[in-house]
Design an enzyme around this catalytic site. Structure first.
Site, PDB file in Angstrom:
ATOM      1  N   HIS A 249      20.987  70.890   6.366  1.00  0.00           N
ATOM      2  CA  HIS A 249      20.076  72.034   6.393  1.00  0.00           C
ATOM      3  C   HIS A 249      19.375  72.216   5.056  1.00  0.00           C
ATOM      4  CE1 HIS A 249      22.185  74.019  10.087  1.00  0.00           C
ATOM      5  NE2 HIS A 249      21.353  73.044  10.412  1.00  0.00           N
ATOM      6  N   HIS A 379      16.082  64.263  16.492  1.00  0.00           N
ATOM      7  CA  HIS A 379      16.083  64.192  15.032  1.00  0.00           C
ATOM      8  C   HIS A 379      15.714  62.797  14.537  1.00  0.00           C
ATOM      9  CE1 HIS A 379      17.643  68.176  13.921  1.00  0.00           C
ATOM     10  NE2 HIS A 379      18.433  68.092  14.975  1.00  0.00           N
TER      11      HIS A 379
END
Length: 393
Positions: A249, A379
């Site tokens: 993140h 992703h």
């Protein structure tokens, strides 16, 4: 292997799509979402809003890259399913999960889900899907009227199915993906309100909140945005709300801040992007076996030593953006090092696509390559696609 080659990146995206294409289409609606390593479908009736949206995004970008009409048709098929089965007009919300026969299961309203609805329809609009801009507007209206907190500059995470109760939990993850989605909405439509809101979210999370956690981004907060250091401390592997600092993140925010800088450049974006990447890799790179660990605690100790596919993918994309936008060869070294690790360990060269999760010593932990809500190679496709577009910029 030249991991910066456009031909390589395009071929790799195609190889991932080739894993899913023979098995993914459900003629009764939507896409199958649970796959074994060899492509076998399991739990065929289980559907998750996030995966439904991400698969549409995958096929929209495939159409954009390769121009093959089959990808536009698959995207339309997925869009129809979201509109017909996930969307519930009676309560003005999206069904979070569906079960056998496409029946609503969990109807909790999630900010995270709305983020991916916006991302999905932004890509669909660019791919020429009719009416997609209205879907963007509807999801954004729900976010703004139901979940936005003007005082703190953040969206609430979830609400009851009928919207009567808003959870006190506040998290950065859903807001990070809202920032991502709103940047995509701005790129697709040119409407400045989406860029303005993405900017506000980025400033709140990566600057204001990060000041309370030594410059890094913590995951969990109370309703009044005080850090909750204990939330899910006994569940560091929680799918959407893990405990600890998440290296992936930090580097996702690196990528988002650098994207934002392209449209509304301010020096703090570059400074924060570089800091988040550098600290995350310093704390979480496995110098002996390669790869990025999943989480580290406030004292710097690794709290989850497993290696998730998405962390590696988002981080090499962030490294590529840093190298190109800051012009520092140090980040090209990181890009190649992470890619080499992925090539050697994370990618299934026999069947295709990426393994979902590996142990600390890079052993496969499951034969489940993709799971509803957790992985559909969005992703890995997205990271390659983002590198391609910065190479073209």
């Amino acid at each position: 292997m030249d991991f910066t080659s456009k031909e390589f990146l395009r071929h790799h995206i195609q190889s991932i799509l080739d894993f899913y294409l023979p098995h993914i289409l459900d003629e009764s609606g939507g896409f199958f979402q649970n796959f074994k390593d060899d492509g076998e479908v399991f739990n065929p009736g289980q559907r998750h809003l996030v995966s439904s949206c991400r698969m549409v995004w995958n096929f929209c970008k495939a159409y954009e890259l390769f121009g093959d009409q089959k990808y536009q048709q698959l995207a339309q098929h997925g869009v129809d399913y979201i509109r017909e089965k996930h969307w519930d007009a009676s309560r003005q919300g999206y069904n979070w999960t569906l079960r056998e026969n496409h029946q609503a299961d969990d109807q909790t309203n999630h900010c995270y889900g709305l983020a991916f609805v916006i991302l999905c329809f932004s890509a669909a609009h660019q791919a020429g899907v009719s009416g997609a801009q209205e879907d963007i507007q509807r999801a954004y209206h729900i976010l703004e009227t139901r979940l936005w907190d003007e005082q703190f500059g953040l969206y609430a995470d979830e609400a009851s199915p009928d919207w009567s109760r808003i959870s006190d939990y506040r998290g950065q993850n859903a807001n990070m993906h809202c920032c991502e989605a709103l940047l995509a909405a701005f790129e697709a439509t040119g409407e400045p309100r989406y860029l303005d809101r993405a900017y506000r979210l980025a400033k709140t999370v990566s600057v204001n909140l990060a000041e309370e956690s030594n410059g890094l981004i913590w995951e969990h907060f109370t309703k009044d945005l005080r850090i909750d250091w204990e939330y899910n401390k006994d569940d560091p592997k929680n799918l959407y709300r893990p405990w600890g600092f998440q290296p992936g993140h930090q580097t996702e925010w690196t990528k988002l801040l650098l994207t934002l800088h392209q449209y509304q450049p301010e020096d703090w974006m570059l400074e924060r992007a570089k800091f988040l990447f550098d600290v995350a890799l310093d704390a979480s790179w496995d110098s002996e076996r390669g790869g990025i660990y999943y989480g580290f605690s406030p004292d710097g100790a690794i709290c989850d030593d497993e290696k998730y596919f998405w962390v590696q993918a988002e981080t090499f994309a962030a490294a590529a953006r840093l190298q190109i936008q800051i012009d520092d060869p140090h980040y090209k070294d990181w890009y190649n090092k992470i890619w080499q690790y992925c090539w050697d360990n994370m990618i299934d060269h026999k069947h295709g696509a990426w393994y979902r999760i590996l142990s600390a010593d890079n052993k496969k932990l499951s034969d489940e390559k993709s799971i509803a809500g957790g992985k559909c190679d969005y992703h890995s496709i997205g990271a390659c696609w983002d590198v391609l577009r910065v190479l073209d910029s």
